[in-house]
Design an enzyme around this catalytic site. Structure first.
Site, PDB file in Angstrom:
ATOM      1  N   SER A   6       0.842  -1.196   0.000  1.00  0.00           N
ATOM      2  CA  SER A   6       0.000   0.000   0.000  1.00  0.00           C
ATOM      3  C   SER A   6       0.876   1.244   0.000  1.00  0.00           C
ATOM      4  O   SER A   6       1.687   1.443   0.916  1.00  0.00           O
ATOM      5  CB  SER A   6      -0.898   0.007   1.237  1.00  0.00           C
ATOM      6  OG  SER A   6      -1.416   1.309   1.423  1.00  0.00           O
ATOM      7  N   HIS A  29      -1.364  -1.347  -4.169  1.00  0.00           N
ATOM      8  CA  HIS A  29      -2.606  -0.940  -3.509  1.00  0.00           C
ATOM      9  C   HIS A  29      -2.611   0.572  -3.301  1.00  0.00           C
ATOM     10  O   HIS A  29      -1.675   1.142  -2.748  1.00  0.00           O
ATOM     11  CB  HIS A  29      -2.669  -1.670  -2.167  1.00  0.00           C
ATOM     12  CG  HIS A  29      -3.944  -1.536  -1.412  1.00  0.00           C
ATOM     13  ND1 HIS A  29      -5.065  -2.282  -1.683  1.00  0.00           N
ATOM     14  CD2 HIS A  29      -4.278  -0.749  -0.347  1.00  0.00           C
ATOM     15  CE1 HIS A  29      -6.024  -1.968  -0.833  1.00  0.00           C
ATOM     16  NE2 HIS A  29      -5.583  -1.036  -0.014  1.00  0.00           N
ATOM     17  N   ASP A  31      -4.813   3.647  -1.695  1.00  0.00           N
ATOM     18  CA  ASP A  31      -5.889   3.970  -0.749  1.00  0.00           C
ATOM     19  C   ASP A  31      -6.442   5.356  -1.006  1.00  0.00           C
ATOM     20  O   ASP A  31      -5.764   6.366  -0.778  1.00  0.00           O
ATOM     21  CB  ASP A  31      -5.343   3.900   0.680  1.00  0.00           C
ATOM     22  CG  ASP A  31      -5.094   2.472   1.130  1.00  0.00           C
ATOM     23  OD1 ASP A  31      -6.037   1.662   1.053  1.00  0.00           O
ATOM     24  OD2 ASP A  31      -3.967   2.172   1.556  1.00  0.00           O
ATOM     25  N   MET A  33      -9.019   8.109   0.171  1.00  0.00           N
ATOM     26  CA  MET A  33      -9.819   8.480   1.352  1.00  0.00           C
ATOM     27  C   MET A  33     -10.349   9.896   1.173  1.00  0.00           C
ATOM     28  O   MET A  33      -9.619  10.768   0.673  1.00  0.00           O
ATOM     29  CB  MET A  33      -8.956   8.433   2.607  1.00  0.00           C
ATOM     30  CG  MET A  33      -8.278   7.093   2.842  1.00  0.00           C
ATOM     31  SD  MET A  33      -7.452   7.097   4.441  1.00  0.00           S
ATOM     32  CE  MET A  33      -6.471   5.599   4.310  1.00  0.00           C
ATOM     33  N   HIS A  62      -8.427   1.012  -3.656  1.00  0.00           N
ATOM     34  CA  HIS A  62      -9.306   0.807  -2.499  1.00  0.00           C
ATOM     35  C   HIS A  62      -9.969   2.130  -2.154  1.00  0.00           C
ATOM     36  O   HIS A  62      -9.330   3.046  -1.649  1.00  0.00           O
ATOM     37  CB  HIS A  62      -8.452   0.278  -1.329  1.00  0.00           C
ATOM     38  CG  HIS A  62      -9.208   0.090  -0.056  1.00  0.00           C
ATOM     39  ND1 HIS A  62      -8.580  -0.090   1.157  1.00  0.00           N
ATOM     40  CD2 HIS A  62     -10.546   0.020   0.218  1.00  0.00           C
ATOM     41  CE1 HIS A  62      -9.484  -0.231   2.118  1.00  0.00           C
ATOM     42  NE2 HIS A  62     -10.681  -0.161   1.575  1.00  0.00           N
ATOM     43  N   MET A  64     -12.081   4.319  -0.003  1.00  0.00           N
ATOM     44  CA  MET A  64     -12.714   4.555   1.299  1.00  0.00           C
ATOM     45  C   MET A  64     -13.406   5.900   1.207  1.00  0.00           C
ATOM     46  O   MET A  64     -12.963   6.912   1.778  1.00  0.00           O
ATOM     47  CB  MET A  64     -11.633   4.535   2.394  1.00  0.00           C
ATOM     48  CG  MET A  64     -11.152   3.127   2.694  1.00  0.00           C
ATOM     49  SD  MET A  64      -9.559   3.090   3.535  1.00  0.00           S
ATOM     50  CE  MET A  64      -8.509   3.201   2.089  1.00  0.00           C
ATOM     51  N   MET A 133     -11.508  -6.031   5.797  1.00  0.00           N
ATOM     52  CA  MET A 133     -10.632  -5.098   6.527  1.00  0.00           C
ATOM     53  C   MET A 133     -10.229  -5.733   7.858  1.00  0.00           C
ATOM     54  O   MET A 133     -11.081  -6.179   8.631  1.00  0.00           O
ATOM     55  CB  MET A 133     -11.358  -3.772   6.803  1.00  0.00           C
ATOM     56  CG  MET A 133     -11.566  -2.871   5.596  1.00  0.00           C
ATOM     57  SD  MET A 133     -10.056  -2.350   4.729  1.00  0.00           S
ATOM     58  CE  MET A 133      -9.118  -1.524   6.029  1.00  0.00           C
ATOM     59  N   ASP A 171      -6.524  -6.468   4.592  1.00  0.00           N
ATOM     60  CA  ASP A 171      -5.879  -5.152   4.551  1.00  0.00           C
ATOM     61  C   ASP A 171      -5.861  -4.570   5.960  1.00  0.00           C
ATOM     62  O   ASP A 171      -6.916  -4.317   6.545  1.00  0.00           O
ATOM     63  CB  ASP A 171      -6.672  -4.250   3.584  1.00  0.00           C
ATOM     64  CG  ASP A 171      -6.068  -2.861   3.436  1.00  0.00           C
ATOM     65  OD1 ASP A 171      -4.971  -2.612   3.954  1.00  0.00           O
ATOM     66  OD2 ASP A 171      -6.728  -2.027   2.768  1.00  0.00           O
TER      67      ASP A 171
HETATM   68  C1  DX5 Z   1      -6.032   1.469   5.913  1.00  0.00           C
HETATM   69  C2  DX5 Z   1      -5.675   1.185   4.470  1.00  0.00           C
HETATM   70  C3  DX5 Z   1      -4.566   0.218   4.327  1.00  0.00           C
HETATM   71  C4  DX5 Z   1      -3.264   0.668   4.929  1.00  0.00           C
HETATM   72  C5  DX5 Z   1      -2.617  -0.548   5.495  1.00  0.00           C
HETATM   73  O1  DX5 Z   1      -7.271   2.076   5.971  1.00  0.00           O
HETATM   74  O2  DX5 Z   1      -6.788   0.653   3.762  1.00  0.00           O
HETATM   75  O3  DX5 Z   1      -4.381  -0.166   2.975  1.00  0.00           O
HETATM   76  O4  DX5 Z   1      -2.370   1.267   4.022  1.00  0.00           O
HETATM   77  O5  DX5 Z   1      -1.461  -0.182   6.177  1.00  0.00           O
HETATM   78  P1  DX5 Z   1      -0.700  -1.192   7.147  1.00  0.00           P
HETATM   79  O6  DX5 Z   1      -0.255  -2.369   6.326  1.00  0.00           O
HETATM   80  O7  DX5 Z   1       0.442  -0.380   7.659  1.00  0.00           O
HETATM   81  O8  DX5 Z   1      -1.667  -1.610   8.222  1.00  0.00           O
HETATM   82 ZN    ZN Z   2      -6.404  -0.234   1.778  1.00  0.00          ZN
END
Ligand code: DX5
Ligand code: ZN
Length: 219
Positions: A6, A29, A31, A33, A62, A64, A133, A171
């Site tokens: 990620s 990956h 993210d 947000m 991903h 969010m 998750m 994740d």
């Molecule tokens: C959290 C994200 C993850 C995050 C995971 O909301 O969706 O993808 O980057 O990070 P680690 O592996 O450090 O928990």
């Molecule tokens: Zn993620």
């Protein structure tokens, strides 16, 4: 067994070289947000469009975000290999997944730790990936929640029984200590942020995680 680093844990000033550091990954990956669905803000579509031009591996997006109906198709159109939206953010997960597939992306559905998997077992064929998750979404570097593992066991059982080609992704908090637990429960696709980008040798970290996942799999 897929290891998807990620970039939430990458150096945000140097994405192109950071992507090269994890070229040994299966997918990368990303993210997204929006500070509404989760209390944090990252990047959006223009960023993904640019990453798409320089990434050595397919992008695993991903989302969010609230209102994924409005935004998710754009990521598929940008060429993201996989687009995962949250079950909690939409009233029509099947309709959205169909739209993403029709654009040519793999369609994923993500479940927060408190979201029941039961409602989705019967419609599993509508998705290419289920993201369980293993932390509350929003931030990297949190601790793995083992309490989410029964969802993977239930999903793996249905996938095995039906023969569907659905990837089961985890994740949050995935590292050398936890990846075996998730693999044993039935995951085959592992997001790892801090444990890969925090390593001095991300390529070696990816290889080690992949080997540990393989060693613990039943699939
Ligand atoms: C959290 C994200 C993850 C995050 C995971 O909301 O969706 O993808 O980057 O990070 P680690 O592996 O450090 O928990
Ligand atoms: Zn993620």
């Amino acid at each position: 067994m897929r290891i998807n680093p990620s970039i939430l844990s990458a150096d945000f000033a140097n994405f192109e070289s950071e992507l090269q550091r994890v070229a040994a990954a299966d997918l990368i990956h990303v993210d997204i947000m929006d500070n509404h669905f989760v209390p944090n803000l990252t990047f959006g579509l223009p960023m993904v469009q640019r990453l798409q031009q320089v990434t050595p591996k397919p992008l695993d997006v991903h989302l969010m975000i609230d209102d994924p109906e409005r935004w998710a198709p754009g990521y598929a159109e940008a060429g993201a290999y996989s687009v995962t939206f949250h079950a909690e953010a939409t009233g029509d997960s099947v309709g959205l997944a169909r739209r993403l597939r029709s654009i040519g992306a793999r369609a994923g559905i993500a479940l927060k730790p408190g979201t029941d998997v039961m409602d989705y077992l019967e419609i599993l064929g509508e998705f290419d990936q289920v993201l369980v998750m293993t932390v509350e979404p929003g931030f990297g570097g949190q601790s793995f929640m083992e309490s989410t593992m029964p969802k993977l066991v239930a999903l793996r059982e249905v996938v095995t029984k039906t023969g569907l080609d659905v990837w089961l992704q985890v994740d949050g908090g995935i590292n050398e200590k936890t990846i075996g637990i998730a693999a044993e429960a039935g995951a085959d696709t592992f997001v790892a942020g801090s444990s890969v980008f925090g390593s001095d040798n991300p390529a070696a970290a990816i290889t080690t995680l992949r080997e540990l996942a393989r060693a613990h799999t039943h699939a």
